[in-house]
Design an enzyme around this catalytic site. Structure first.
Site, mmCIF file in Angstrom:
data_model
loop_
_atom_site.group_PDB
_atom_site.id
_atom_site.type_symbol
_atom_site.label_atom_id
_atom_site.label_comp_id
_atom_site.label_asym_id
_atom_site.label_seq_id
_atom_site.Cartn_x
_atom_site.Cartn_y
_atom_site.Cartn_z
ATOM 1 N N CYS A 126 3.299 8.130 1.568
ATOM 2 C CA CYS A 126 3.585 7.147 2.480
ATOM 3 C C CYS A 126 3.774 5.838 1.968
ATOM 4 O O CYS A 126 2.994 5.420 1.252
ATOM 5 C CB CYS A 126 2.213 7.073 3.694
ATOM 6 S SG CYS A 126 2.422 5.924 4.926
ATOM 7 N N CYS A 166 -2.362 2.074 7.766
ATOM 8 C CA CYS A 166 -1.605 1.155 6.559
ATOM 9 C C CYS A 166 -2.072 0.050 6.871
ATOM 10 O O CYS A 166 -2.260 -0.743 7.918
ATOM 11 C CB CYS A 166 -0.162 1.599 6.473
ATOM 12 S SG CYS A 166 -0.162 3.393 5.849
ATOM 13 N N CYS A 189 4.349 -7.090 8.174
ATOM 14 C CA CYS A 189 5.321 -6.832 8.936
ATOM 15 C C CYS A 189 5.620 -7.941 10.096
ATOM 16 O O CYS A 189 4.651 -8.538 10.399
ATOM 17 C CB CYS A 189 5.144 -5.535 9.703
ATOM 18 S SG CYS A 189 6.019 -4.898 10.747
ATOM 19 N N CYS A 243 -2.415 -2.568 14.921
ATOM 20 C CA CYS A 243 -1.937 -2.304 13.472
ATOM 21 C C CYS A 243 -2.325 -3.409 12.527
ATOM 22 O O CYS A 243 -2.162 -4.703 12.919
ATOM 23 C CB CYS A 243 -0.290 -2.305 13.378
ATOM 24 S SG CYS A 243 0.161 -1.892 12.066
ATOM 25 N N CYS A 249 2.311 -5.684 16.258
ATOM 26 C CA CYS A 249 1.600 -4.532 17.196
ATOM 27 C C CYS A 249 0.122 -4.677 17.153
ATOM 28 O O CYS A 249 -0.453 -5.096 16.138
ATOM 29 C CB CYS A 249 1.821 -3.207 16.865
ATOM 30 S SG CYS A 249 3.655 -2.833 16.515
ATOM 31 N N GLU A 256 0.795 -1.114 0.206
ATOM 32 C CA GLU A 256 -0.012 0.065 0.141
ATOM 33 C C GLU A 256 0.867 1.195 -0.148
ATOM 34 O O GLU A 256 2.079 1.391 0.720
ATOM 35 C CB GLU A 256 -0.832 -0.104 1.167
ATOM 36 C CG GLU A 256 -1.915 -0.941 1.291
ATOM 37 C CD GLU A 256 -2.719 -0.843 2.567
ATOM 38 O OE1 GLU A 256 -3.526 -1.748 2.530
ATOM 39 O OE2 GLU A 256 -2.710 -0.107 3.183
HETATM 40 N N1 SAH Z 1 6.642 0.037 11.482
HETATM 41 C C1 SAH Z 1 6.849 1.460 11.673
HETATM 42 C C2 SAH Z 1 6.422 2.234 10.737
HETATM 43 C C3 SAH Z 1 5.021 1.875 10.089
HETATM 44 S S1 SAH Z 1 3.629 1.957 11.195
HETATM 45 C C4 SAH Z 1 6.328 1.928 12.950
HETATM 46 O O1 SAH Z 1 5.637 1.305 13.652
HETATM 47 O O2 SAH Z 1 6.707 3.022 13.318
HETATM 48 C C5 SAH Z 1 3.310 3.825 10.920
HETATM 49 C C6 SAH Z 1 2.320 4.092 11.688
HETATM 50 O O3 SAH Z 1 0.850 3.803 11.778
HETATM 51 C C7 SAH Z 1 2.667 4.011 13.500
HETATM 52 O O4 SAH Z 1 2.916 5.049 14.148
HETATM 53 C C8 SAH Z 1 1.393 3.519 13.826
HETATM 54 O O5 SAH Z 1 1.375 3.723 15.069
HETATM 55 C C9 SAH Z 1 0.231 3.702 13.050
HETATM 56 N N2 SAH Z 1 -0.599 3.032 13.144
HETATM 57 C C10 SAH Z 1 -0.829 1.601 12.731
HETATM 58 N N3 SAH Z 1 -2.256 1.121 13.106
HETATM 59 C C11 SAH Z 1 -3.082 2.210 13.564
HETATM 60 C C12 SAH Z 1 -4.325 2.159 14.137
HETATM 61 N N4 SAH Z 1 -5.047 1.149 14.052
HETATM 62 N N5 SAH Z 1 -4.590 3.568 14.341
HETATM 63 C C13 SAH Z 1 -3.796 4.687 14.191
HETATM 64 N N6 SAH Z 1 -2.510 4.449 13.831
HETATM 65 C C14 SAH Z 1 -2.161 3.345 13.627
HETATM 66 FE FE1 SF4 Z 2 4.822 -3.315 12.005
HETATM 67 FE FE2 SF4 Z 2 2.356 -2.152 12.221
HETATM 68 FE FE3 SF4 Z 2 4.003 -2.247 14.505
HETATM 69 FE FE4 SF4 Z 2 4.769 -0.510 12.881
HETATM 70 S S1 SF4 Z 2 2.748 -0.279 13.794
HETATM 71 S S2 SF4 Z 2 5.997 -2.060 13.744
HETATM 72 S S3 SF4 Z 2 3.898 -1.603 10.642
HETATM 73 S S4 SF4 Z 2 3.033 -4.123 13.297
#
Ligand code: SAH
Ligand code: SF4
Length: 346
Positions: free
Chosen positions: A105, A336, A112, A119, A116, A92
Site C-alpha cells: 500500500c 493510513c 492530504c 481519516c 475526510c 507510510e
Molecule cells: N485518498 C484516496 C486514497 C487513500 S485513502 C481515497 O480516499 O480513496 C485509502 C482508504 O483508507 C480509503 O478508502 C479510506 O476509506 C480508508 N480509510 C481512511 N481512514 C479510515 C478509517 N478510520 N477507517 C477505515 N478506513 C479508513
Molecule cells: Fe485524503 Fe484520507 Fe480522504 Fe483519502 S480518505 S482523500 S487520504 S483525507
C-alpha cells in the site's frame, strides 16, 4: 545538491545522460539497476564500467528512503513502515501478506488536502505531492525487504496517504515505471488506485490505456451523509462520482470497486443499503465494506459483526456484490496516516 535519477523513465534517462554519449544498452542496464534490482548505490551496478559509475555518483543521487519506525500487526501479516524521504518528510508504506500474495500500500502525497472526517492522513493537511521517484522508492524499500526473505510482490494498492488523482501526472509516470520491462513489470491489473472521487480525472484516467482497477471511496449513500464525511462531495457530488465510475467501467471493461466505511447508526442501516443499491444499480461494480477504524477525535462506533453481515446481505439481495474487508492490521493502525501522525505530534 546532486540530482535525483530515480523516477526517470528509460527515455528520460537517455535524455538526461545525453552528454555522456552512452550506447543504448548502457542506459537500459542503468534503468535495470535502478528499477529491476533496486540498487541503492552506483558502485553496486557491477555491469557498468567503473568510470561511469564514478561519474554518475558525482552528479546524481538515487532517492533512497530511511526507515524511521516499523510496526507489525499481532498476526505478523501486516508490516507498516514509516519512511523518511528526501527533504525530511515522512510517508507510510504498508506491506500486507495475503493468501494470494504480497501486496503493498503506497502513499502518493505527504498528507492530504481532502479533509475526510474519518481519516488520519488529512489531519495535518497536505505537505506536498510525491514524485514518481519517491513513490518508486517506497516500493523499492519493501521489495528489498521481501527479497531478503526470498519473497516477491503480487499487487499494489494506492491507498496510503494522499489523493492520487490530485497528483495525476506523477502517479501516471509512477505506474508506467512499475509496468515497464526494464522495471518490475507489474501488471496493470494487479494495481488498484483509490480515489475520493475527483471526477474530471476519473474521466481522464479512463482514456490513459492503463487498465488498472479503480476504487472509489463512496462511504455514504446520499448527498447529505457523504458531505458530512467528505468535503469533496460539495465539489464533486455523489451522483457525478457514480456516473464517472459507471463510465470508467464501460470504457475499460474493468469492474469498479466502491469503498464504503461502515459507521454504526450513521450509514449501516437497511435504508442506507437500499439507497446505495439504487445508486449503483446496473453498473459493473462491487462494494467493499470496511468497518470503520476508531478515530480519536470522533466517537464513531464500528458496527457489530451481525450488523456488517446484515448490510452485506441487504446489498446482495439487491444484486450488488459486496465483500467485507476484515481489516488487516487494525491493531497497528493500518488506517493510513496514523503512524505518521504519532511522529508529527511528537
Ligand atoms: N485518498 C484516496 C486514497 C487513500 S485513502 C481515497 O480516499 O480513496 C485509502 C482508504 O483508507 C480509503 O478508502 C479510506 O476509506 C480508508 N480509510 C481512511 N481512514 C479510515 C478509517 N478510520 N477507517 C477505515 N478506513 C479508513
Ligand atoms: Fe485524503 Fe484520507 Fe480522504 Fe483519502 S480518505 S482523500 S487520504 S483525507
Amino acid at each position: 545538491m546532486k540530482k535525483p535519477l530515480l523516477g526517470l523513465s528509460l527515455e528520460e534517462l537517455a535524455a538526461e545522460l545525453a552528454e555522456l554519449s552512452l550506447p543504448k544498452y548502457r542506459v537500459k542496464q542503468l534503468a535495470e539497476w535502478l528499477y529491476q534490482k533496486q540498487a541503492l548505490r552506483f558502485d553496486e551496478m557491477t555491469s557498468l564500467p567503473k568510470k561511469l559509475r564514478e561519474q554518475l555518483d558525482e552528479m546524481y543521487d538515487i532517492t533512497a528512503v530511511e526507515e524511521v519506525d516499523r510496526l507489525y500487526s499481532a498476526d505478523g501479516k501486516t508490516s507498516k513502515f514509516l519512511l523518511r524521504i528526501a527533504d525530511g518528510i515522512l510517508v507510510e508504506t504498508v506491506l500486507m501478506r495475503q493468501p494470494y500474495g504480497n501486496s503493498i500500500c503506497v502513499s502518493t502525497q505527504a498528507g492530504c488536502s481532502m479533509g475526510c472526517a474519518f481519516c488520519a492522513s488529512g489531519l495535518h493537511g497536505l505537505i506536498r505531492n510525491l514524485t514518481p521517484g519517491e513513490m518508486f522508492s517506497e516500493v523499492a524499500y519493501v521489495l528489498r525487504h521481501l527479497r531478503a526473505d526470498g519473497e516477491g510482490l503480487h499487487s499494489m494498492v494506492l491507498m496510503g496517504s494522499g489523493e492520487p488523482l490530485l497528483n495525476y501526472e506523477n502517479v501516471m509516470a509512477f505506474l508506467r515505471l512499475l509496468h515497464a520491462d526494464y522495471s518490475i513489470h507489474l501488471s496493470y491489473r494487479s494495481i488498484t488506485l483509490s480515489t475520493s472521487g475527483i471526477v474530471p480525472n476519473i474521466k481522464r484516467l479512463a482514456g490513459e490505456g492503463i487498465p488498472i482497477t479503480l476504487s472509489i471511496s463512496l462511504h455514504a449513500p446520499t448527498m447529505e451523509q457523504r458531505t458530512e464525511l467528505m468535503p469533496v462531495n460539495r465539489t464533486f457530488p455523489i451522483e457525478e462520482v457514480v456516473e464517472a465510475g459507471r463510465a470508467y467501467g464501460r470504457d475499460t471493461g474493468r469492474r469498479v470497486t466502491y469503498e464504503y466505511i461502515l459507521i454504526a447508526g450513521f450509514n449501516d442501516r437497511e435504508k442506507d443499503a437500499e439507497q446505495l443499491a439504487k445508486l449503483l444499480s446496473g453498473q459493473l461494480a462491487g462494494v467493499n465494506l470496511i468497518p470503520v477504524n476508531p478515530v480519536a477525535e470522533k466517537n464513531w462506533k464500528r458496527p457489530t459483526r451481525q450488523a456488517v453481515d446484515a448490510f452485506q446481505r441487504a446489498l446482495e439481495r439487491r444484486h450488488i456484490t459486496a465483500t467485507v474487508r476484515r481489516e488487516m492490521g487494525a491493531d497497528i493502525a493500518a488506517a493510513c496516516g496514523q503512524l505518521r501522525n504519532k511522529h508529527i505530534e511528537k
